[in-house]
Enzyme design. Structure first.
Site, PDB file in Angstrom:
ATOM      1  N   TRP A   1       0.833  -1.213   0.000  1.00 46.28           N
ATOM      2  CA  TRP A   1       0.000   0.000   0.000  1.00 46.28           C
ATOM      3  C   TRP A   1       0.856   1.246   0.000  1.00 46.28           C
ATOM      4  O   TRP A   1       0.526   2.245  -0.651  1.00 46.28           O
ATOM      5  CB  TRP A   1      -0.967  -0.006   1.185  1.00 46.28           C
ATOM      6  CG  TRP A   1      -2.018  -1.076   1.042  1.00 46.28           C
ATOM      7  CD1 TRP A   1      -2.172  -2.185   1.818  1.00 46.28           C
ATOM      8  CD2 TRP A   1      -3.044  -1.150   0.029  1.00 46.28           C
ATOM      9  NE1 TRP A   1      -3.231  -2.928   1.354  1.00 46.28           N
ATOM     10  CE2 TRP A   1      -3.785  -2.327   0.270  1.00 46.28           C
ATOM     11  CE3 TRP A   1      -3.404  -0.332  -1.049  1.00 46.28           C
ATOM     12  CZ2 TRP A   1      -4.868  -2.708  -0.536  1.00 46.28           C
ATOM     13  CZ3 TRP A   1      -4.477  -0.715  -1.841  1.00 46.28           C
ATOM     14  CH2 TRP A   1      -5.195  -1.885  -1.583  1.00 46.28           C
TER      15      TRP A   1
ATOM     16  N   ASP B   1      -1.428   6.434   6.614  1.00 49.04           N
ATOM     17  CA  ASP B   1      -2.512   5.569   6.148  1.00 49.04           C
ATOM     18  C   ASP B   1      -2.828   4.588   7.280  1.00 49.04           C
ATOM     19  O   ASP B   1      -2.038   3.706   7.582  1.00 49.04           O
ATOM     20  CB  ASP B   1      -2.046   4.822   4.884  1.00 49.04           C
ATOM     21  CG  ASP B   1      -3.094   3.831   4.360  1.00 49.04           C
ATOM     22  OD1 ASP B   1      -4.151   3.666   5.001  1.00 49.04           O
ATOM     23  OD2 ASP B   1      -2.840   3.228   3.299  1.00 49.04           O
TER      24      ASP B   1
ATOM     25  N   LYS C   1     -12.226  -1.988   6.961  1.00 47.87           N
ATOM     26  CA  LYS C   1     -11.528  -2.977   7.779  1.00 47.87           C
ATOM     27  C   LYS C   1     -12.036  -2.928   9.219  1.00 47.87           C
ATOM     28  O   LYS C   1     -12.454  -3.927   9.744  1.00 47.87           O
ATOM     29  CB  LYS C   1     -10.018  -2.750   7.752  1.00 47.87           C
ATOM     30  CG  LYS C   1      -9.325  -3.394   6.554  1.00 47.87           C
ATOM     31  CD  LYS C   1      -9.174  -2.495   5.370  1.00 47.87           C
ATOM     32  CE  LYS C   1      -8.573  -3.205   4.169  1.00 47.87           C
ATOM     33  NZ  LYS C   1      -7.836  -2.291   3.314  1.00 47.87           N
TER      34      LYS C   1
END
Ligand SMILES: *Cc1c(COP(=O)(O)O)cnc(C)c1O
Length: 368
Positions: free
Chosen positions: A109, A179, A203
């Protein structure tokens, strides 16, 4: 169908995202689905400008502020485009001419975010654990901060590699951008250390379709008027995250999860549960000769536990299909790294970890 019938059919859900939600939250949504409060309509069928929806969105915003202890000098935005839009939107707003971004590359990511930064300016990502397949979080302290950087960029939990930052560096005058898609709300953090925090909801916080941005107010002055209106954070600040029609149902669901979290003792309580769940699973793996976790111990994630069975892909395939047949879903590792992965986010009950360990013991006995 009665609620018990629904409950009995529910799996132990180790999906990496979208991921398990609290059953109580789903049941509330089910009850309110056709008639929300006094509206005589679903929350999906009413105006986002209505008082009923304003109570939903502002209620969720206030709960998030309380839960995370977000100081008043930070704005909270709800945005579409998931976490991925932020990969390009952050540099659009905050990358300054002649000042690179300093990124600590800890996984897939971060790599994607770096790609977007490089399209708009330069990125120093020399500090990286890529050469070791991202199996650890590199040491990064205040002395390592590039004082000339536009900002420092990190990913707090690496969903695919199974690593997590334990402590966050003090970056002094350089804003720290993070993030937190896969560990937001899972543990106490000091928001004041960060310039910007963002996360997709799917999530730990709710369904996909909504993302959270927490941004320090003084940074917003850097966003240039020449940016496309939608891609300027100030647009969303000025319009209370309702510049355009927001994802109303996703925001409603997120609000229910935040309410559930507050009712169940908030972040401290969930952190304790998360640490207990993760410790149980890692201890079991470390004490077995059959399963291996190759992530460095001080870098292990409490959200995504990655493990292998002697790098034996056919045995791992059997593990995935047999566990699924027993009602344990989502245990296949990410396609980039292979192996196995148990995502044990906030909303996964401890019973599911117990069920997994019990399955792992049986599988080991049959196959070793
Ligand atoms: C899942 C995930 C993303 C991607 O989120 P989208 O909402 O699909 O864009 C980004 N970063 C991390 C750390 C993730 O876990």
């Amino acid at each position: 169908m009665s609620n018990t019938a629904v409950t009995e059919k529910r799996i132990h859900n180790f999906s990496a995202g979208p991921a398990v939600l609290p059953l109580e939250v789903l049941e509330t949504a089910q009850k309110e689905l056709t008639c929300f409060k006094d509206e005589g309509a679903s929350v999906m069928e009413i105006s986002h400008r209505s008082a009923a929806f304003e109570a939903v969105i502002f209620g969720a915003r206030d709960r998030l502020r309380r839960l995370m202890n977000i100081p008043e000098n930070y704005e909270i935005l709800f945005m579409q485009g998931g976490a991925s839009l932020q990969f390009c939107m952050i540099p659009m707003n905050f990358l300054e001419d002649g000042k690179p971004v300093q990124a600590i590359n800890t996984g897939a990511w971060t790599t994607k975010a770096i790609k977007e930064i490089n399209k708009q300016g330069s990125c120093d990502s020399s500090l990286s654990s890529e050469a070791d397949n991202f199996r650890y979080i590199p040491k990064f302290t205040t002395e390592d901060v590039n004082a000339n950087a536009s900002y420092v960029y990190i990913t707090s939990n690496n969903t695919i590699a199974g690593t997590q930052w334990e402590n966050f560096p003090d970056t002094n005058d350089v804003p720290l951008v993070c993030d937190m898609s896969s560990d937001i709300l899972s543990r106490n953090i000091d928001v004041s250390k960060f310039g910007l925090i963002f996360a997709g909801a799917q999530k730990n916080i709710g369904p996909s379709g909504v993302g959270i941005v927490i941004v320090r107010k003084d940074l917003l002055q850097k966003s240039k008027d020449s940016l496309p209106t939608f891609l300027n954070y100030n647009t969303h600040v000025k319009n209370d995250s309702m510049f355009n029609t927001p994802p109303t149902f996703a925001i409603y669901m997120m609000g229910l999860v935040l309410e559930w979290l507050e009712d169940n003792g908030g972040i401290s309580a969930i952190q304790e549960k998360n640490e207990k769940k993760a410790a149980k699973l890692y201890d079991f793996i470390d004490n077995s000769e059959f399963y291996q976790c190759k992530v460095k111990k001080d870098s292990r994630s409490n959200m995504n536990v990655v493990f292998r069975i002697n790098d034996d892909e056919s045995l791992e395939k059997a593990f995935v299909s047999e566990s699924k047949a027993k009602g344990l879903n989502g245990l296949k590792g990410h396609r980039l790294v292979g192996g196995l992965r148990a995502s044990i986010y906030n909303n996964l009950p401890e019973e599911s970890v117990d069920a997994l360990i019990s399955f792992m013991k049986d599988f080991q006995e049959k196959n070793q």
